[in-house]
Design an enzyme around this catalytic site. Structure first.
Site, PDB file in Angstrom:
ATOM      1  N   GLU A  16     -33.087 -22.466  -6.502  1.00 61.26           N
ATOM      2  CA  GLU A  16     -34.519 -22.140  -6.575  1.00 61.26           C
ATOM      3  C   GLU A  16     -35.266 -22.968  -7.639  1.00 61.26           C
ATOM      4  O   GLU A  16     -35.844 -22.420  -8.581  1.00 61.26           O
ATOM      5  CB  GLU A  16     -34.695 -20.636  -6.826  1.00 61.26           C
ATOM      6  CG  GLU A  16     -34.205 -19.808  -5.658  1.00 61.26           C
ATOM      7  CD  GLU A  16     -34.511 -18.314  -5.775  1.00 61.26           C
ATOM      8  OE1 GLU A  16     -34.756 -17.838  -6.893  1.00 61.26           O
ATOM      9  OE2 GLU A  16     -34.507 -17.635  -4.735  1.00 61.26           O
ATOM     10  N   GLU A  39     -30.245 -16.530   1.414  1.00 58.17           N
ATOM     11  CA  GLU A  39     -30.091 -15.258   0.698  1.00 58.17           C
ATOM     12  C   GLU A  39     -30.963 -14.206   1.362  1.00 58.17           C
ATOM     13  O   GLU A  39     -32.085 -14.493   1.792  1.00 58.17           O
ATOM     14  CB  GLU A  39     -30.581 -15.372  -0.750  1.00 58.17           C
ATOM     15  CG  GLU A  39     -29.745 -16.215  -1.659  1.00 58.17           C
ATOM     16  CD  GLU A  39     -30.286 -16.220  -3.090  1.00 58.17           C
ATOM     17  OE1 GLU A  39     -31.012 -15.279  -3.483  1.00 58.17           O
ATOM     18  OE2 GLU A  39     -29.988 -17.186  -3.803  1.00 58.17           O
TER      19      GLU A  39
HETATM   20  C1  GLA Z   1     -32.956 -15.237  -6.051  1.00 62.84           C
HETATM   21  C2  GLA Z   1     -31.791 -15.904  -6.728  1.00 62.84           C
HETATM   22  C3  GLA Z   1     -30.568 -15.039  -6.858  1.00 62.84           C
HETATM   23  C4  GLA Z   1     -30.939 -13.612  -7.187  1.00 62.84           C
HETATM   24  C5  GLA Z   1     -31.889 -13.114  -6.137  1.00 62.84           C
HETATM   25  C6  GLA Z   1     -32.255 -11.658  -6.333  1.00 62.84           C
HETATM   26  O1  GLA Z   1     -33.111 -15.552  -4.728  1.00 62.84           O
HETATM   27  O2  GLA Z   1     -31.426 -17.124  -6.136  1.00 62.84           O
HETATM   28  O3  GLA Z   1     -29.778 -15.592  -7.872  1.00 62.84           O
HETATM   29  O4  GLA Z   1     -31.515 -13.550  -8.442  1.00 62.84           O
HETATM   30  O5  GLA Z   1     -33.073 -13.864  -6.195  1.00 62.84           O
HETATM   31  O6  GLA Z   1     -33.051 -11.163  -5.289  1.00 62.84           O
END
Ligand code: GLA
Length: 644
Positions: free
Chosen positions: A119, A271
């Site tokens: 991210e 995710e």
């Molecule tokens: C992000 C991060 C993860 C985690 C999630 C929680 O997408 O990449 O490491 O912190 O959020 O929702």
């Protein structure tokens, strides 16, 4: 993991401190064992480079790896996603660890994909980043005179004589603010390239991705994705467990479509939350069916994976209550685990869908640079700009009807589409006006709205009236735009022949353009205030196509009637041959001969659907054959195969 029907694991995302506990001392034993165990069990690994979080030794020995904040302070060690993209020593350390990982695991049979960092986001104000910004400006403008001209710096006497005089955060020069955001993207892309190059030294044929965050305003993802082989993103919708859940579903669908449209190829859902997100204001537990709906919705829009954060809840740290496949309780007898296992079994049945595409006739323009322009815009209505919400509202009218859409930037290739919807295209980037004009001339249909064609890419207003170079295409001149206070409305009345099936009286809020028709046909007029009698909706035949201009921000009923009418007039392809009840959508993927039809019920009620007579399809989830009468459970999903 086998019980959960999970066959891929994202590993190592924040593992730098575990891989290199002190400078130059590497420990790969734990990761070797993970790789071997996963391989033995015929599963795969998505391996991350660990730059998302710096080890403490690194920040301590090389503080220049930490960012300088806007107030000039160097950020202390801690948190994550906060390294300086320019720091040579940080780049060197990242290259070393990435190369080591690639050297060791690049050819491992269990390695499926590289997950570069995590991210990416943010910016740094250190001397090196400042100098990089000045260098970027010099490359872009060539001379300081050209910059002064493009930025209109003479206003307030902001003329510069050297690039290094430019501050990073002088928001009084709107073009500077927009260029700074372009630079942050360029700098992040450069860092991403650096990471990828290090991996590529030893791993040339394993694809790379990085995980995106939807419509994240800090980076122009349309640029970032050019460096990637596969697009992936992290989706965390806030289901409310109320009658508006279908709007949440539509909003997240739009982002799935955005991710697919970047490369016009399947993407990955990197995710999603098994159960709840502890960081939502109210971490709502997912109601029965929602987990599966969310998963299959991603697949319906072109995802070739359903992945989760996280596998197992940690005992400590700030995400210990974030949903996980395995709870603190430590066994599989939980509703979340059962949901994930069921999704796993379902995905196994959906193997034929893998790699298939979505082929929309419609594109919605969502453009980062335009978004940045609107962010800087001071005028018309500063309280109610809502660019992204406006895009979502237009998208919803397609979603409701099961009409597939790509979500594209304004400089994308328009040749695939019959209809382009371009809400609030305030900034016309170079070539966009010409290409939109060409698109319509060759038979395309274009929809634009209030706040269109106002400025060029450096936020200079077009002379000669709005919508600037699009004036001949729309056959209108927009003299001005009235801002309406919250609660204030103006009526919109279709002309008596009910164009596109528009009927009755609609209501405009927030933005009312004053439009003069210059060849366009007026389809609706305002009915109140001093606006009464002025055009509110126009259509202009141009070449073989038409360009519609929606002059005001109207109520949902208008948008529904207008886009519904347009869809009927154009005969746009709908995924489902029948009516869709409110809150139900249909999306299709195809391999050219077979079609995979996803029917998704984003409501708490069971729903009945009637397809045209003679409709027959195979239910991929239970291998039965279905006819034209279909039922969906609350939050239920059907996946049907047609044409086999
Ligand atoms: C992000 C991060 C993860 C985690 C999630 C929680 O997408 O990449 O490491 O912190 O959020 O929702």
């Amino acid at each position: 993991m086998k019980l959960a029907h999970v066959n891929a694991m994202s590993v190592g995302i924040f593992s730098w401190a575990a891989l290199e506990p002190s400078e130059g001392r590497f420990e790969f034993g734990w990761l070797d064992r993970t790789f071997d165990l996963v391989q033995k069990n015929e599963a795969y690994i998505v391996l991350a480079t660990p730059s998302g979080s710096k080890p403490a030794w690194l920040s301590n020995k090389y503080p220049e790896a930490c960012r300088v904040l806007k107030d000039g302070r160097r950020e202390p060690h801690g948190f994550r996603h906060n390294h300086c993209y320019s720091s040579p020593v940080f780049r060197e350390k990242v290259a070393i660890i990435n190369q080591k990982l690639a050297e060791r695991y690049g050819k491992h049979p269990a390695l499926l994909l590289w997950h570069i960092s995590n991210e990416y986001s943010g910016e740094c104000q250190c001397g090196l980043c400042r100098a990089a910004f000045h260098g970027w400006l010099e490359t872009r403008y060539g001379s300081i005179g050209a910059l002064n001209q493009a930025w209109w710096t003479a206003f307030w006497g902001h003329n510069f004589s050297e690039f290094r005089q430019v501050e990073l955060h002088d928001w009084s020069i709107s073009a500077a603010a927009i260029d700074y955001k372009r630079f942050v993207t360029a700098q992040t892309v450069d860092f991403l390239r650096h990471e990828i190059a290090a991996v590529r030294r030893h791993s040339t044929d394993v694809p790379v991705t990085t995980n995106l965050m939807g419509m994240f305003p800090g980076l122009d993802y349309a640029k970032l994705v050019r460096e990637l082989d596969v697009v992936s993103w992290d989706s965390y919708p806030a289901w409310k467990n109320d009658a508006d859940d279908w709007k949440v579903a539509s909003d997240v669908s739009m982002i799935h479509d955005l991710n697919r449209s970047f490369k016009r190829k399947p993407f990955l859902l990197m995710e999603s939350a098994p159960g709840t997100q502890q960081w939502h204001a109210v971490p709502k537990l997912k109601r029965p069916g929602v987990q599966k709906l969310e998963a299959l919705q991603a697949v319906a829009h072109g995802s070739d994976s359903v992945q989760y954060f996280q596998w197992r809840k940690g005992r400590g740290g700030c995400e210990k209550f974030h949903g996980a496949v395995v709870d603190h309780v430590g066994h599989e007898h939980t509703r979340v685990f059962r949901d994930i296992a069921e999704i796993g079994r379902t995905l196994e049945k959906l193997a034929p869908v893998l790699g298939t595409s979505v082929e929309p006739e419609v594109a919605l323009i969502f453009d980062w640079e335009n978004m940045w322009g609107i962010e800087q815009l001071s005028g018309f209505n500063n309280q109610a700009k809502h660019y992204d919400a406006t895009c979502r509202a237009h998208y919803r009218e397609l979603w409701k009807r099961g009409i597939a859409a790509d979500v594209i930037e304004s400089i994308a290739d328009f040749s695939h589409y019959r209809l382009i919807i371009a809400p609030m295209l305030y900034m016309l980037r170079p070539g966009v006006a010409e290409r939109l004009t060409e698109f319509v001339k060759r038979g395309g249909t274009l929809v634009a709205t209030y706040v269109t064609g106002v400025v060029n890419e450096t936020d200079l207003c077009f002379t000669g009236g709005m919508p600037g170079p699009l004036r001949p295409l729309f056959g209108i001149w927009v003299e001005d735009i009235d801002g309406l206070y919250a609660g204030e409305t103006v009526t919109v009345l279709p002309t008596s022949d009910s164009p596109l099936g528009l009927k009755g009286s609609y209501s405009a809020r927030e933005f009312c353009s004053i439009v003069h028709a210059e060849g366009a046909t007026v389809l609706a007029n305002y009915g109140s205030d001093f606006h009464a009698g002025n055009p509110a909706l126009t259509r202009h035949q141009y070449g073989s196509g038409s360009a519609y201009f929606v002059a005001s921000r109207n109520d949902d009923r208008f948008l529904s009637d207008f886009q519904g009418g347009l869809a009927t007039e154009l005969g746009l392809r709908r995924a489902f041959p029948g009516e869709l009840p409110e809150g139900v959508t249909a999306q299709a993927r195809t391999d050219g001969s077979r079609e995979f039809l996803f029917l998704l019920n984003a409501t708490q009620k069971p729903q009945r659907l009637s397809a045209e007579s003679g409709f027959r399809a195979k239910n991929l989830l239970d291998s039965t054959v279905v006819g034209s009468e279909l039922e969906l459970e609350p939050y239920g999903v059907l996946v049907l195969e047609r044409g086999a």
